[in-house]
Design a protein around this motif. Structure first.
Motif, PDB file in Angstrom:
ATOM      1  N   THR A  61       1.019   5.373   0.084  1.00 23.51           N
ATOM      2  CA  THR A  61       0.618   6.841   0.091  1.00 23.51           C
ATOM      3  C   THR A  61       1.322   7.753  -0.444  1.00 23.51           C
ATOM      4  OG1 THR A  61      -0.516   6.260   2.070  1.00 23.51           O
ATOM      5  CG2 THR A  61       0.070   8.662   1.676  1.00 23.51           C
TER       6      THR A  61
ATOM      7  N   TYR B 103      -2.943   7.285   8.100  1.00 21.47           N
ATOM      8  CA  TYR B 103      -2.292   6.796   6.698  1.00 21.47           C
ATOM      9  C   TYR B 103      -0.888   6.102   7.028  1.00 21.47           C
ATOM     10  CZ  TYR B 103      -5.277   9.931   4.513  1.00 21.47           C
ATOM     11  OH  TYR B 103      -6.563  10.693   4.112  1.00 21.47           O
TER      12      TYR B 103
ATOM     13  N   LYS C   6       0.865  -1.256  -0.027  1.00 24.99           N
ATOM     14  CA  LYS C   6       0.006  -0.138   0.194  1.00 24.99           C
ATOM     15  C   LYS C   6       0.817   1.263   0.086  1.00 24.99           C
ATOM     16  CE  LYS C   6      -3.812  -0.116   2.387  1.00 24.99           C
ATOM     17  NZ  LYS C   6      -4.864  -0.556   3.430  1.00 24.99           N
TER      18      LYS C   6
ATOM     19  N   PHE D 253       5.827   5.315   1.405  1.00 23.76           N
ATOM     20  CA  PHE D 253       5.285   6.641   1.483  1.00 23.76           C
ATOM     21  C   PHE D 253       6.222   7.497   0.334  1.00 23.76           C
ATOM     22  CE2 PHE D 253       5.753  10.961   3.707  1.00 23.76           C
ATOM     23  CZ  PHE D 253       4.560  11.437   2.990  1.00 23.76           C
TER      24      PHE D 253
ATOM     25  N   TYR E  19      -8.696   3.128   1.078  1.00 29.01           N
ATOM     26  CA  TYR E  19      -7.279   2.875   1.415  1.00 29.01           C
ATOM     27  C   TYR E  19      -7.188   2.799   2.796  1.00 29.01           C
ATOM     28  CZ  TYR E  19      -2.160   3.544   1.555  1.00 29.01           C
ATOM     29  OH  TYR E  19      -1.120   3.525   1.785  1.00 29.01           O
TER      30      TYR E  19
ATOM     31  N   TYR F 201      -2.529   2.707  -4.529  1.00 27.38           N
ATOM     32  CA  TYR F 201      -1.960   3.960  -3.814  1.00 27.38           C
ATOM     33  C   TYR F 201      -3.228   4.837  -3.692  1.00 27.38           C
ATOM     34  CZ  TYR F 201      -2.011   6.618  -8.169  1.00 27.38           C
ATOM     35  OH  TYR F 201      -2.564   7.035  -9.435  1.00 27.38           O
TER      36      TYR F 201
ATOM     37  N   THR G 183       0.282   2.172   5.445  1.00 24.20           N
ATOM     38  CA  THR G 183       1.191   2.357   4.406  1.00 24.20           C
ATOM     39  C   THR G 183       2.354   1.565   4.570  1.00 24.20           C
ATOM     40  OG1 THR G 183       0.053   4.517   3.871  1.00 24.20           O
ATOM     41  CG2 THR G 183       2.483   4.405   3.131  1.00 24.20           C
TER      42      THR G 183
END
Length: 356
Positions: free
Chosen positions: A136, A210, A134, A217, A164, A174, A214
């Motif tokens: 961000t 987030y 995942k 990043f 998300y 994303y 995540t």
């Protein structure tokens, strides 16, 4: 581009610039090379009162040079028209995926500097298979959209932040977040982006939701003075902090992205950050956050970046010389005139005088 390529295109190549009306460059001009009473375009890195370039701005004023900084070539609303942001986003995101491949022994991407151009860079990305991660991506400008271009090229699916933050996925995804997603008002009221830009003091970070979700990043945001940090060193220590890889394209050292404790280099682009000891470690260490924080990313794609920059300059600036600056492009961009700061940049006077 070589001198011969300029000559082949019909340009005269000379070292004598005495009869030139406008001198166009990119990086700062060394003080001793500045020619008095000329009009210059380049990145002076002075509009934020950078102490290391105070002498440069002092010399520009002493030599009665008209300086138009590429950073100050803006629309009426303040949006920048010229820059290398897209290329920083493209290269920084590629480098981030390269770092993941090296850290996890998944694949090996070559360094961008060894590749001919953007097309070749994208061809290399076509050869890899991403893990189920995942991602961000922060920002809403040229940097973020350069990064997005790479994510989309790789076929990473974009999802809403609501999805998300609440879902598990069986493929890489994303979400793209801007200031009103990763900041919130401290009093619980609804935030306003433009009010935030004017005065961020009543806002706090909302990045932690987030960070919990995540793996990778990508920092493509612009960080303004006084804004909350996205995540602090204390945040990075928390058990629920999940980020393992950071591509900090914005590269504000010891600032809003706590793992960026120094810029990295094109030669050595990756380092590790140990959140417990708050120190640099080998990026392959088990507990390390893998950090890519190269601060001159467009230099890795010089041909594409040069052509893109030239296209922007041709589109937005050159016409202003011939249409009496109808849109105010040159007027807004001009920082100095006849040995003085222009009104728009008079806030730099104390900086020039050495008072701050």
């Amino acid at each position: 581009f070589s001198d011969k390529e300029y000559e082949d295109a019909g340009f005269k190549v000379t070292n004598d610039l005495s009869d030139c009306d406008v001198l166009l460059g990119v990086k700062e001009v060394p003080v001793d090379y500045l020619i008095p009473n000329k009009k210059y375009f380049f990145f002076s890195h002075t509009i934020k009162k950078q102490p290391y370039n105070r002498k440069l701005l002092q010399a520009i004023l002493e030599k009665k040079i008209d300086l138009l900084d590429h950073e100050t070539i803006i629309k009426e609303n303040g949006a920048r028209l010229i820059g290398f942001g897209r290329y920083a986003g493209l290269v920084g995101t590629y480098n981030g995926f390269r770092a993941i491949g090296l850290k996890e022994d998944l694949y090996e991407l070559p360094k961008v500097e060894t590749l001919a151009d953007l097309d070749e860079m994208k061809n290399e990305l076509d050869k890899i298979t991403l893990p189920n991660i995942k991602i961000t991506l922060s920002g809403s400008g040229k940097v973020a959209y350069g990064a997005k271009e790479i994510l989309d090229h790789l076929g990473v699916k974009q999802v809403s932040d609501a999805l998300y933050l609440t879902s598990k996925f069986t493929e890489p995804v994303y979400c793209l977040i801007d200031v009103m997603e990763y900041n919130k008002r401290s009093d619980g009221k609804v935030g306003d982006k433009y009010a935030f830009y004017k005065d961020p003091s009543s806002y706090i970070s909302n990045f932690m939701p987030y960070a919990k979700e995540t793996d990778f990043f990508i920092a493509g945001h612009f960080y303004g003075d006084g804004a909350p940090y996205l995540f602090t060193r204390e945040d990075a220590k928390k058990k629920e902090f999940n980020i393992k890889y950071v591509a900090d394209i914005s590269c504000d050292v010891n600032g809003p992205v706590a793992s960026t404790i120094r810029p990295s280099t094109i030669a050595d682009p990756i380092y590790g950050y140990d959140p417990i000891t708050e120190s640099e470690v080998d990026y392959k260490s088990n507990n390390a956050i893998t950090v890519m924080a190269v601060d001159n990313l467009p230099c890795e794609l010089p041909k594409d970046a040069s052509e893109g920059f030239g296209d922007m300059f041709l589109e937005h600036v050159i016409p202003a010389f011939y249409n009496n600056d109808t849109n105010g492009i040159l007027d807004r961009a001009q920082m100095t005139s006849n040995g003085k700061l222009t009104e728009r940049y008079s806030y730099l006077q104390d900086y020039v005088d050495g008072k701050e």
